[in-house]
Design a protein around this motif. Sequence first.
Motif, PDB file in Angstrom:
ATOM      1  N   SER A 197      46.618   3.008 -11.393  1.00 29.69           N
ATOM      2  CA  SER A 197      45.605   3.376 -12.372  1.00 29.69           C
ATOM      3  C   SER A 197      46.096   3.003 -13.767  1.00 29.69           C
ATOM      4  CB  SER A 197      45.310   4.878 -12.304  1.00 29.69           C
ATOM      5  OG  SER A 197      46.474   5.626 -12.623  1.00 29.69           O
ATOM      6  N   PRO A 198      45.171   2.787 -14.713  1.00 30.30           N
ATOM      7  CA  PRO A 198      45.568   2.383 -16.067  1.00 30.30           C
ATOM      8  C   PRO A 198      46.548   3.378 -16.700  1.00 30.30           C
ATOM      9  CG  PRO A 198      43.203   2.157 -15.778  1.00 30.30           C
ATOM     10  CD  PRO A 198      43.708   2.883 -14.572  1.00 30.30           C
ATOM     11  N   LEU A 237      47.829   5.033 -20.099  1.00 28.52           N
ATOM     12  CA  LEU A 237      47.413   5.327 -21.469  1.00 28.52           C
ATOM     13  C   LEU A 237      48.567   5.964 -22.222  1.00 28.52           C
ATOM     14  CD1 LEU A 237      44.690   5.069 -19.894  1.00 28.52           C
ATOM     15  CD2 LEU A 237      43.787   6.828 -21.426  1.00 28.52           C
ATOM     16  N   VAL A 264      42.268  14.202 -20.469  1.00 26.72           N
ATOM     17  CA  VAL A 264      42.784  12.845 -20.262  1.00 26.72           C
ATOM     18  C   VAL A 264      43.773  12.824 -19.106  1.00 26.72           C
ATOM     19  CG1 VAL A 264      44.078  10.957 -21.311  1.00 26.72           C
ATOM     20  CG2 VAL A 264      42.404  12.205 -22.656  1.00 26.72           C
ATOM     21  N   HIS A 277      42.373  12.633 -15.529  1.00 28.19           N
ATOM     22  CA  HIS A 277      41.654  11.421 -15.106  1.00 28.19           C
ATOM     23  C   HIS A 277      42.458  10.135 -15.266  1.00 28.19           C
ATOM     24  CE1 HIS A 277      38.346  14.312 -15.743  1.00 28.19           C
ATOM     25  NE2 HIS A 277      37.677  13.597 -14.874  1.00 28.19           N
ATOM     26  N   HIS A 278      43.575  10.199 -15.971  1.00 30.17           N
ATOM     27  CA  HIS A 278      44.330   8.981 -16.254  1.00 30.17           C
ATOM     28  C   HIS A 278      45.830   9.223 -16.126  1.00 30.17           C
ATOM     29  CE1 HIS A 278      40.743   6.923 -17.788  1.00 30.17           C
ATOM     30  NE2 HIS A 278      40.467   8.027 -18.465  1.00 30.17           N
ATOM     31  N   ARG A 279      46.562   8.120 -16.011  1.00 30.00           N
ATOM     32  CA  ARG A 279      48.019   8.164 -16.055  1.00 30.00           C
ATOM     33  C   ARG A 279      48.436   8.131 -17.524  1.00 30.00           C
ATOM     34  NH1 ARG A 279      51.872   3.884 -14.479  1.00 30.00           N
ATOM     35  NH2 ARG A 279      50.024   2.546 -14.467  1.00 30.00           N
ATOM     36  N   VAL A 280      49.142   9.162 -17.959  1.00 29.81           N
ATOM     37  CA  VAL A 280      49.421   9.353 -19.383  1.00 29.81           C
ATOM     38  C   VAL A 280      50.915   9.270 -19.656  1.00 29.81           C
ATOM     39  CG1 VAL A 280      49.385  11.055 -21.265  1.00 29.81           C
ATOM     40  CG2 VAL A 280      47.358  10.728 -19.837  1.00 29.81           C
ATOM     41  N   ASP A 308      47.811   0.099 -20.906  1.00 28.47           N
ATOM     42  CA  ASP A 308      46.456  -0.447 -20.909  1.00 28.47           C
ATOM     43  C   ASP A 308      45.646   0.042 -22.100  1.00 28.47           C
ATOM     44  OD1 ASP A 308      46.280  -1.836 -18.133  1.00 28.47           O
ATOM     45  OD2 ASP A 308      47.164   0.122 -17.711  1.00 28.47           O
ATOM     46  N   ALA A 349      39.619   7.935 -24.427  1.00 27.80           N
ATOM     47  CA  ALA A 349      40.302   7.125 -23.415  1.00 27.80           C
ATOM     48  C   ALA A 349      39.450   5.929 -22.998  1.00 27.80           C
ATOM     49  CB  ALA A 349      40.639   7.990 -22.201  1.00 27.80           C
ATOM     50  N   SER A 350      38.176   6.156 -22.759  1.00 28.13           N
ATOM     51  CA  SER A 350      37.280   5.061 -22.365  1.00 28.13           C
ATOM     52  C   SER A 350      37.209   3.992 -23.449  1.00 28.13           C
ATOM     53  CB  SER A 350      35.880   5.601 -22.072  1.00 28.13           C
ATOM     54  OG  SER A 350      35.883   6.457 -20.945  1.00 28.13           O
ATOM     55  N   LEU A 355      40.127   1.819 -23.597  1.00 26.99           N
ATOM     56  CA  LEU A 355      40.155   0.874 -22.475  1.00 26.99           C
ATOM     57  C   LEU A 355      39.062  -0.189 -22.603  1.00 26.99           C
ATOM     58  CD1 LEU A 355      40.760   3.465 -19.609  1.00 26.99           C
ATOM     59  CD2 LEU A 355      42.343   1.630 -20.263  1.00 26.99           C
TER      60      LEU A 355
END
Length: 411
Positions: free
Chosen positions: A4-5, A7, A25, A28-31, A70, A305-306, A309
């Motif tokens: 996954s992206p 961030l 965040v 839903h995302h890799r931070v 990303d 985040a969106s 990206l």
Amino acid sequence: MSTSPLLIVVCPMDRETRSHMLESVGAHHRVWLFVDTEPTWESAYAAGHTVIDTLDADRMTEQARRLAPDAIVCWDETRILAAAHVAQRLGLPGLTPAAVLACRDKHATRRAVAAAGGPQPVSTLVDTLPQALAAARSTGYPVVVKPRALVGSTGTRLARDERELAEIFPATRGITMPEVRERFDSAVLVEEYLDGPEISVDSLVWDGVVTPLYVARKQLSPLPNFEEVGHVVSRDDPLVRDPELLRVLGLVHAALGVTRGWTHSEWRLTAYGPRLVEVNARSGGDLISYLGRLVTGADAALAAASLALGERPEPGPAGYPAAAVRFLYPQAETVVGEVEIAPDRLPPGIVLARALAGPGHVLELPPASHTGRYAVLVAAGGSAEECERILDAAEDAVRLVVAEPAMAVRG
């Protein structure tokens, strides 16, 4: 390892008022965190971290290249310019540093909006007291005196005559914040005072089209200070669809070069229509983003985040008809002994009650400081009026025990 992206989140800020953003965040995302000190609560939402000077774009760029992220995400007003530089150098989506600086530098904002014919107060950049007095005479009292590039209304005061201006100008000119490194030869603005209610508008900008997502009605401290003591967001607020506000929102964002991003703009609703106070190239603070999510389903953190990206954010389902936040202050400057919140005394409708100060914390009131809050309450309900009634009742569940002097006062 997850595909996954990745961030990089630059300085997620404090737990008390911004933890909901990092939580969103992180879910839903890799931070990966860029932080100035070793993280504590933040670690639960991140895959890892780098301790670094988050105001140093050069050092962050060097470290970011090694991680090959990303996206670069930042909602801290004092770090958004450095983060924009990092994203640009890595070829990642985001607002350009020029657009961010046009928002950060209030004088640059005024110049750009004036060139576009946008609605705003008369504003004069000054460096000395004689210049400030001359500007005020030309503009007409009262005037607002504000630093050029600080945050949170820090140092902003109303001067009703020459005596008051002479009293407050040295402090305004001399005020600094360690986390603000922008320095200007002329650092003070003397501006026309705008009479009328103050609002903020959180907007999504996509390919130059500005869509207001929610309006927050501000509650301010008594003049001469402009401390924000509360905010109310209503889903049916007619300003979200007001033709004139929509027009000037588009004009101002175009003038500042903001074509894709999330912004938090502040306005006064004068007898002559909305007039711009300022534009911030990030989501609203003071838990406004939390209120917006409760009411509209628009999650400012996921949107950030969106956008980072290069993707258009999509709002979630709408929630409560209204939500409101209120910050509690002491009656006088004091030192905290303890902040007690009795959960069993909180009325239905309170969705968040949190202490903002601990033992030994010095609570200073404006104009000395904007760190005088000792607790925060958030209510959600069927209307703005209902939320205010809930908050009134909830204050009885919060008790500030004062260490110096030895006494107790209620919020």
